[in-house]
Scaffold this motif. Structure first.
Motif, PDB file in Angstrom:
ATOM      1  N   HIS A   1     -19.482 -19.211 -15.461  1.00  0.00           N
ATOM      2  CA  HIS A   1     -18.820 -17.855 -15.773  1.00  0.00           C
ATOM      3  C   HIS A   1     -19.953 -16.826 -14.856  1.00  0.00           C
ATOM      4  O   HIS A   1     -19.590 -15.823 -14.122  1.00  0.00           O
ATOM      5  N   LEU A   2     -21.409 -17.227 -14.891  1.00  0.00           N
ATOM      6  CA  LEU A   2     -22.262 -16.171 -14.459  1.00  0.00           C
ATOM      7  C   LEU A   2     -21.951 -16.080 -12.967  1.00  0.00           C
ATOM      8  O   LEU A   2     -22.256 -15.363 -12.313  1.00  0.00           O
ATOM      9  N   ILE A   3     -22.064 -17.365 -12.275  1.00  0.00           N
ATOM     10  CA  ILE A   3     -21.954 -17.689 -10.867  1.00  0.00           C
ATOM     11  C   ILE A   3     -20.472 -16.964 -10.370  1.00  0.00           C
ATOM     12  O   ILE A   3     -20.663 -16.485  -9.309  1.00  0.00           O
ATOM     13  N   ALA A   4     -19.608 -17.231 -11.188  1.00  0.00           N
ATOM     14  CA  ALA A   4     -18.226 -16.545 -10.816  1.00  0.00           C
ATOM     15  C   ALA A   4     -18.634 -15.091 -10.595  1.00  0.00           C
ATOM     16  O   ALA A   4     -17.796 -14.471  -9.827  1.00  0.00           O
ATOM     17  N   SER A   5     -19.024 -14.485 -11.729  1.00  0.00           N
ATOM     18  CA  SER A   5     -19.101 -13.185 -11.638  1.00  0.00           C
ATOM     19  C   SER A   5     -20.225 -12.558 -10.401  1.00  0.00           C
ATOM     20  O   SER A   5     -19.765 -11.662  -9.877  1.00  0.00           O
TER      21      SER A   5
ATOM     22  N   ALA B   1     -15.014 -12.065   1.255  1.00  0.00           N
ATOM     23  CA  ALA B   1     -13.851 -13.189   1.298  1.00  0.00           C
ATOM     24  C   ALA B   1     -14.723 -14.277   0.741  1.00  0.00           C
ATOM     25  O   ALA B   1     -14.047 -15.140  -0.153  1.00  0.00           O
ATOM     26  N   LEU B   2     -15.791 -14.539   0.954  1.00  0.00           N
ATOM     27  CA  LEU B   2     -16.576 -15.812   0.571  1.00  0.00           C
ATOM     28  C   LEU B   2     -16.860 -15.419  -0.988  1.00  0.00           C
ATOM     29  O   LEU B   2     -16.608 -16.574  -1.599  1.00  0.00           O
ATOM     30  N   GLY B   3     -17.164 -14.086  -1.260  1.00  0.00           N
ATOM     31  CA  GLY B   3     -17.608 -14.113  -2.842  1.00  0.00           C
ATOM     32  C   GLY B   3     -16.327 -14.361  -3.472  1.00  0.00           C
ATOM     33  O   GLY B   3     -16.637 -14.964  -4.663  1.00  0.00           O
ATOM     34  N   TRP B   4     -15.225 -14.084  -3.256  1.00  0.00           N
ATOM     35  CA  TRP B   4     -14.141 -14.199  -4.082  1.00  0.00           C
ATOM     36  C   TRP B   4     -13.696 -15.896  -3.979  1.00  0.00           C
ATOM     37  O   TRP B   4     -13.118 -16.379  -4.878  1.00  0.00           O
ATOM     38  N   GLY B   5     -13.972 -16.323  -2.762  1.00  0.00           N
ATOM     39  CA  GLY B   5     -13.996 -17.958  -2.691  1.00  0.00           C
ATOM     40  C   GLY B   5     -14.660 -18.530  -4.008  1.00  0.00           C
ATOM     41  O   GLY B   5     -14.359 -19.590  -4.343  1.00  0.00           O
ATOM     42  N   LEU B   6     -15.786 -18.195  -3.957  1.00  0.00           N
ATOM     43  CA  LEU B   6     -17.040 -18.569  -4.911  1.00  0.00           C
ATOM     44  C   LEU B   6     -16.476 -18.361  -6.311  1.00  0.00           C
ATOM     45  O   LEU B   6     -16.575 -19.214  -7.350  1.00  0.00           O
ATOM     46  N   ASN B   7     -15.987 -17.255  -6.567  1.00  0.00           N
ATOM     47  CA  ASN B   7     -15.441 -17.017  -7.940  1.00  0.00           C
ATOM     48  C   ASN B   7     -14.273 -17.867  -8.277  1.00  0.00           C
ATOM     49  O   ASN B   7     -14.117 -18.561  -9.319  1.00  0.00           O
ATOM     50  N   ALA B   8     -13.403 -18.091  -7.371  1.00  0.00           N
ATOM     51  CA  ALA B   8     -12.043 -18.987  -7.708  1.00  0.00           C
ATOM     52  C   ALA B   8     -12.635 -20.403  -7.823  1.00  0.00           C
ATOM     53  O   ALA B   8     -12.139 -21.183  -8.643  1.00  0.00           O
ATOM     54  N   LEU B   9     -13.827 -20.797  -7.008  1.00  0.00           N
ATOM     55  CA  LEU B   9     -14.215 -22.204  -7.311  1.00  0.00           C
ATOM     56  C   LEU B   9     -14.810 -22.385  -8.616  1.00  0.00           C
ATOM     57  O   LEU B   9     -14.655 -23.442  -9.338  1.00  0.00           O
ATOM     58  N   CYS B  10     -15.765 -21.603  -9.062  1.00  0.00           N
ATOM     59  CA  CYS B  10     -16.456 -21.489 -10.294  1.00  0.00           C
ATOM     60  C   CYS B  10     -15.336 -21.504 -11.611  1.00  0.00           C
ATOM     61  O   CYS B  10     -15.378 -22.093 -12.496  1.00  0.00           O
ATOM     62  N   ALA B  11     -14.522 -20.706 -11.359  1.00  0.00           N
ATOM     63  CA  ALA B  11     -13.269 -20.542 -12.300  1.00  0.00           C
ATOM     64  C   ALA B  11     -12.602 -22.020 -12.470  1.00  0.00           C
ATOM     65  O   ALA B  11     -12.235 -22.212 -13.440  1.00  0.00           O
ATOM     66  N   ALA B  12     -12.385 -22.531 -11.252  1.00  0.00           N
ATOM     67  CA  ALA B  12     -11.482 -23.769 -11.576  1.00  0.00           C
ATOM     68  C   ALA B  12     -12.334 -24.918 -12.072  1.00  0.00           C
ATOM     69  O   ALA B  12     -11.937 -25.659 -12.622  1.00  0.00           O
ATOM     70  N   LEU B  13     -13.818 -24.566 -11.971  1.00  0.00           N
ATOM     71  CA  LEU B  13     -14.792 -25.765 -12.635  1.00  0.00           C
ATOM     72  C   LEU B  13     -14.732 -25.457 -14.288  1.00  0.00           C
ATOM     73  O   LEU B  13     -15.389 -26.442 -14.729  1.00  0.00           O
ATOM     74  N   ILE B  14     -14.477 -24.286 -14.767  1.00  0.00           N
ATOM     75  CA  ILE B  14     -14.888 -24.074 -15.981  1.00  0.00           C
ATOM     76  C   ILE B  14     -13.917 -25.132 -16.834  1.00  0.00           C
ATOM     77  O   ILE B  14     -12.739 -25.241 -16.693  1.00  0.00           O
ATOM     78  N   GLU B  15     -14.595 -25.723 -18.015  1.00  0.00           N
ATOM     79  CA  GLU B  15     -13.880 -26.662 -18.527  1.00  0.00           C
ATOM     80  C   GLU B  15     -13.324 -25.998 -19.859  1.00  0.00           C
ATOM     81  O   GLU B  15     -13.823 -25.507 -20.814  1.00  0.00           O
ATOM     82  N   GLU B  16     -12.014 -25.566 -19.847  1.00  0.00           N
ATOM     83  CA  GLU B  16     -11.086 -24.787 -20.552  1.00  0.00           C
ATOM     84  C   GLU B  16     -10.069 -25.868 -21.597  1.00  0.00           C
ATOM     85  O   GLU B  16      -9.376 -26.606 -21.118  1.00  0.00           O
ATOM     86  N   THR B  17     -10.170 -25.659 -22.934  1.00  0.00           N
ATOM     87  CA  THR B  17      -9.508 -26.635 -24.020  1.00  0.00           C
ATOM     88  C   THR B  17      -8.083 -26.034 -23.773  1.00  0.00           C
ATOM     89  O   THR B  17      -8.072 -24.663 -23.933  1.00  0.00           O
TER      90      THR B  17
END
Length: 438
Positions: A42-46, A211-227
């Motif tokens: 979450h923090l890196i995505a932010s 654009a790279l910042g939002w790409g990093l945000n998307a990548l970290c969001a995808a990696l979050i383990e969500e039940t």
């Protein structure tokens, strides 16, 4: 435990001060076990999101882009309303759609990817855009940015509520705000290195980094383990609107929260007018603008973690105290024109007031974000957030126009006095809210 997971747990415990990362409130055990990893992601995505937001700022960078490509002046006036209201107004309409998804992180990812693509379009426009056509395309890209930002915003808060426990959310948002302050500081220093009119290439680089910042945000969001969560209650847009309005009637705390949030808009609306006072009194030189940006970054870095810790204890008190601080800052800014001698032409008094108001505004944002997430239960959290944001978007359009008229008629000091009164009323309203952290 793998070394990478061990290091992320250690980082989590250092940032939160929580020696037992397995103690969780209001999230399932499966989410609790991976909370340290999710906290870091979450923090890196932010970080990616905040970096992109600063480098594509509708208050600073995009107006320069419009000027560089020769867009009509009236188009520049549309940038901030589109950016802010466009992100808030549609949220209640997508709340029902999001509730139909067992995993809401993919909605967050989609919003971030769209923002990244829109920033890439701005890269191209920075290099080849011209005149009214180029300006129109910039506005179209901004509409896409704003709508996607709204999509990501509601999904982010919903995923936050599912993956981070109570009394840790404010801390996470506090550190995120500190990261944002650091990014603002870096952006201010970077912009001070440019001339009054940055080159087309420099603007393209800024948009590319966004654009790279939002790409990093998307990548970290995808990696979050969500039940996977419940999907009951998912409705179409109009059903969401009707249910949301019903919630306002049946939940007095939610109604009072939205009233306090509306009055707390005064802190956001006052910021550009304090900057305007500095410009009017000391002259429009880029050094003074850079000073305001750097002060803003430092204030955000210092204030957000402190507000975040306090929000985990009582977000109601944070809203109240931030409202009081905003009222004092606005009142002092209204009186600043009466300072003696050279003080009236120096940028420093205004920079100090601007920094203090940034601190107060950080408390406003952290307090109301933490409050609405903790107020709602899991099934209705997305709708609470969406409805509150949509109401705020409508008010921002209406009140923003009214504030502009009042400033034109009565002058900036009178307007700041009125905003101080609104902030004081917000503090009194927040004082009557129930506690939701226990």
């Amino acid at each position: 435990m793998p070394p990478n997971q061990t290091s992320q747990t250690a980082l989590y415990e250092r940032l939160t001060g929580d020696d037992d990362s397995r103690m969780c409130k209001d999230i399932p055990d499966s989410a609790c076990q991976v909370q340290p990893i999710n906290f870091v992601r979450h923090l890196i995505a932010s970080l990616g999101n905040k970096l992109a937001d600063e480098l594509s700022s509708a208050r600073l960078v995009l107006p320069w882009l419009m000027g560089a490509i020769g867009a009509p002046l009236w188009m520049v006036g549309l940038l901030v309303p589109i950016r802010e209201a466009g992100a808030l107004l549609p949220q209640v309409f997508v709340a029902g759609f999001i509730r139909q998804k067992e995993q809401r992180k993919w909605t967050w990812v989609a919003g971030s990817v769209i923002q990244s693509l829109a920033a890439l379009l701005l890269v191209i426009l920075s290099l080849v855009g011209q005149g009214g056509l180029g300006g129109s395309l910039v506005l179209m890209a901004l509409v896409a940015l704003s709508l996607a930002r709204g999509l990501s915003s509601i999904a982010t808060k919903d995923v936050l509520g599912k993956t981070i426990a109570k009394q840790q959310r404010g801390t996470l948002m506090g550190w995120s705000g500190s990261v944002a302050g650091g990014v603002t500081l870096a952006a201010g220093i970077m912009l001070m290195l440019f001339n009054d009119r940055p080159s087309d290439l420099a603007l393209a680089v800024l948009m590319g980094i966004a654009a790279l910042g939002w790409g990093l945000n998307a990548l970290c969001a995808a990696l979050i383990e969500e039940t996977p969560g419940a999907v009951e209650g998912g409705e179409n847009a109009w059903d969401s609107v009707r249910q949301g309005l019903h919630l306002l009637r049946e939940d007095p705390a939610f109604m009072r929260f939205n009233l306090a949030r509306a009055l707390l808009l005064s802190s956001a609306l006052a910021l550009p007018y304090i900057a305007l006072l500095a410009q009017q009194r000391s002259g429009s030189n880029l050094g003074d603008l850079g000073l305001l940006i750097i002060v803003s970054g430092l204030a955000g870095m210092l204030a957000s973690p402190v507000w975040g810790k306090r929000a985990d204890a009582s977000s109601r008190r944070v809203m109240r105290n931030a409202g009081l601080a905003a009222a004092v800052c606005c009142a002092l800014a209204a009186l600043a024109g009466g300072l003696p001698g050279a003080w009236t032409t120096s940028p420093w008094p205004y920079a100090l007031l601007y920094g203090l108001l940034v601190i107060a505004h950080a408390g406003v944002r952290l307090g109301r974000k933490t409050y609405v997430v903790d107020l709602a239960d899991t099934d209705r959290r997305a709708l609470y957030v969406a409805l509150s944001n949509t109401l705020t978007g409508v008010l921002m359009l209406l009140v923003g126009g009214l504030v502009g008229v009042l400033a034109q008629w009565f002058g900036t000091p009178v307007l700041l006095g009125l905003l101080a009164a609104c902030a004081l009323a917000a503090a009194m309203t927040a004082q009557g809210l129930p506690e939701v952290e226990e």
